[in-house]
Design a protein around this motif. Sequence first.
Motif, mmCIF file in Angstrom:
data_model
loop_
_atom_site.group_PDB
_atom_site.id
_atom_site.type_symbol
_atom_site.label_atom_id
_atom_site.label_comp_id
_atom_site.label_asym_id
_atom_site.label_seq_id
_atom_site.Cartn_x
_atom_site.Cartn_y
_atom_site.Cartn_z
ATOM 1 N N GLY A 239 0.684 -0.965 0.065
ATOM 2 C CA GLY A 239 -0.062 0.015 -0.002
ATOM 3 C C GLY A 239 0.819 1.180 -0.210
ATOM 4 N N MET A 240 2.158 1.252 0.047
ATOM 5 C CA MET A 240 2.987 2.443 0.112
ATOM 6 C C MET A 240 3.024 2.957 -1.002
ATOM 7 S SD MET A 240 6.789 2.561 1.532
ATOM 8 C CE MET A 240 6.479 2.288 3.195
ATOM 9 N N HIS A 241 3.101 4.444 -0.979
ATOM 10 C CA HIS A 241 2.970 5.183 -2.522
ATOM 11 C C HIS A 241 4.560 5.336 -2.842
ATOM 12 C CE1 HIS A 241 2.247 8.576 -4.948
ATOM 13 N NE2 HIS A 241 3.469 9.080 -4.462
ATOM 14 N N ALA A 242 4.694 5.270 -4.439
ATOM 15 C CA ALA A 242 5.583 5.389 -4.872
ATOM 16 C C ALA A 242 5.594 6.237 -6.274
ATOM 17 C CB ALA A 242 6.251 3.737 -5.398
ATOM 18 N N THR A 243 6.891 6.752 -6.496
ATOM 19 C CA THR A 243 6.823 7.512 -7.838
ATOM 20 C C THR A 243 7.858 6.593 -8.698
ATOM 21 O OG1 THR A 243 8.956 8.531 -7.026
ATOM 22 C CG2 THR A 243 6.520 9.602 -7.027
ATOM 23 N N VAL A 244 7.687 6.499 -10.149
ATOM 24 C CA VAL A 244 8.266 5.701 -10.939
ATOM 25 C C VAL A 244 8.668 6.593 -12.104
ATOM 26 C CG1 VAL A 244 8.327 3.695 -12.492
ATOM 27 C CG2 VAL A 244 6.800 3.786 -10.424
ATOM 28 N N VAL A 245 10.022 6.354 -12.741
ATOM 29 C CA VAL A 245 10.491 7.030 -13.933
ATOM 30 C C VAL A 245 11.356 6.062 -14.987
ATOM 31 C CG1 VAL A 245 10.677 9.373 -12.691
ATOM 32 C CG2 VAL A 245 12.648 7.696 -12.666
ATOM 33 N N LEU A 246 11.135 6.113 -15.833
ATOM 34 C CA LEU A 246 11.803 5.435 -16.925
ATOM 35 C C LEU A 246 13.293 5.490 -16.859
ATOM 36 C CD1 LEU A 246 9.650 5.741 -20.058
ATOM 37 C CD2 LEU A 246 9.688 3.944 -18.308
ATOM 38 N N ASP A 247 14.063 4.569 -16.718
ATOM 39 C CA ASP A 247 15.449 4.671 -16.601
ATOM 40 C C ASP A 247 16.354 4.142 -18.028
ATOM 41 O OD1 ASP A 247 18.126 4.827 -15.538
ATOM 42 O OD2 ASP A 247 17.894 3.019 -14.323
ATOM 43 N N GLY A 248 16.688 5.428 -18.406
ATOM 44 C CA GLY A 248 17.161 5.434 -19.558
ATOM 45 C C GLY A 248 18.769 4.784 -19.603
ATOM 46 N N ASP A 249 19.166 4.332 -20.808
ATOM 47 C CA ASP A 249 20.662 3.912 -20.720
ATOM 48 C C ASP A 249 21.800 4.500 -20.260
ATOM 49 O OD1 ASP A 249 19.500 1.470 -21.737
ATOM 50 O OD2 ASP A 249 19.832 1.679 -23.773
ATOM 51 N N ALA A 250 21.471 5.995 -20.677
ATOM 52 C CA ALA A 250 22.634 7.030 -20.469
ATOM 53 C C ALA A 250 22.385 7.464 -18.984
ATOM 54 C CB ALA A 250 22.490 8.352 -21.192
ATOM 55 N N GLY A 251 21.444 6.956 -18.197
ATOM 56 C CA GLY A 251 21.317 7.446 -16.901
ATOM 57 C C GLY A 251 20.578 8.823 -16.606
ATOM 58 N N ASN A 252 20.443 9.608 -17.585
ATOM 59 C CA ASN A 252 19.937 10.965 -17.329
ATOM 60 C C ASN A 252 18.730 11.083 -18.380
ATOM 61 O OD1 ASN A 252 20.984 10.937 -19.813
ATOM 62 N ND2 ASN A 252 22.547 12.591 -19.429
ATOM 63 N N THR A 308 11.148 5.037 -6.463
ATOM 64 C CA THR A 308 11.223 5.907 -5.247
ATOM 65 C C THR A 308 9.897 5.501 -4.182
ATOM 66 O OG1 THR A 308 12.435 7.291 -6.199
ATOM 67 C CG2 THR A 308 11.930 7.794 -3.996
ATOM 68 N N PHE A 309 10.047 5.014 -3.075
ATOM 69 C CA PHE A 309 9.179 4.721 -2.189
ATOM 70 C C PHE A 309 8.932 5.943 -1.138
ATOM 71 C CE2 PHE A 309 10.515 0.631 -3.850
ATOM 72 C CZ PHE A 309 9.548 -0.127 -4.117
ATOM 73 N N HIS A 310 7.661 6.197 -0.814
ATOM 74 C CA HIS A 310 7.592 7.378 0.125
ATOM 75 C C HIS A 310 6.800 6.622 1.228
ATOM 76 C CE1 HIS A 310 9.262 10.060 -2.936
ATOM 77 N NE2 HIS A 310 8.742 9.588 -3.776
ATOM 78 N N GLU A 311 6.784 7.465 2.377
ATOM 79 C CA GLU A 311 6.066 7.131 3.583
ATOM 80 C C GLU A 311 4.666 7.861 3.415
ATOM 81 O OE1 GLU A 311 6.253 5.298 6.145
ATOM 82 O OE2 GLU A 311 8.509 4.664 6.017
#
Length: 311
Positions: A239-252, A308-311
């Motif tokens: 049930g914990m909230h999380a944000t998700v981003v695509l992780d590119g090969d270059a890291g940025n 990234t998991f958030h309280e």
Amino acid sequence: MNKTLRLSTAYLAVAAAIAALLAGCSPSKGDLPASTAQAAIAATPQSGPAAVARGKIEVEGGLIDLAPGINGTVQQLPVKEGQSVPRGQLLMRMADDASRADLLVAESEWKLAEARLSAKTKRLPLVKTMHARWQNAAREGAADAHSVDEAAQQLRDAQSEADVAQAEVKVAQAKVEQLRAVQRRFELHAPEAGTIVRIRTHAGSQAGPAQTVITLLPQKPLIVRAELNESFANAVREGMHATVVLDGDAGNNTVALPDAKVLRISPVFGAAHLQEDTQRGPVRIIECVLVFDQPPAKARVGQNVRVTFHE
């Protein structure tokens, strides 16, 4: 000259006294007004994330690899890659000339057996009526017992023939169903709605149960399967909230996706597939599955993400 110097010194003394008085009347740094203190607390940076992990975009249950149920030659392939198909859609048919001929014969035999049963069934009421008439005639003295016995025997024969015809229909029907089951083994249908991701065969080629010929992406919501490092094992919960981003090969090269929440956490440790530590060796992780709050428009199965998991 001396008079001017004395006046300047006096002015400096008065200014110093006024400054000291003002300093004494002003509140100290530790005694800020309540509103100012609350504003300062609100402006203080919050604590960092509860945990971070690497993950991969997947679909619940994974991709579906399909193979024919029998060895043979591909005769028909009515779909193409990228095509959306409903459940039950014919995807491939194997050459089945002999099996189809056997099925046609069996269906004809079934129809013939049903015709015989229909004829026997229609005759049965007439024989029953005739038997009843002979019985009435015998009671009135217009017929002898021998005639009644013959009518009874005819009724028994007619009933037996109808029963045999009924059994023949059942046998013929069972044979047809068996051949139809064999026929279905020559056909490959979509087990559920989805998109054809890849086709690994073509008409005229050989295929069999040991060979995946079509890969299907089921029409299900996308999920994130994250690898939670063992150091964060107790920091994440369902049930914990999380944000998700695509992780590119270059890291940025990161693209934000809709927020997600933790659906379930594996009760066992496993080896990492997305994380590596060349100095410490294999990384132990706990698998964590997250679901998006809304369908992501820019995500595809197989893409790497950072969670990234958030309280």
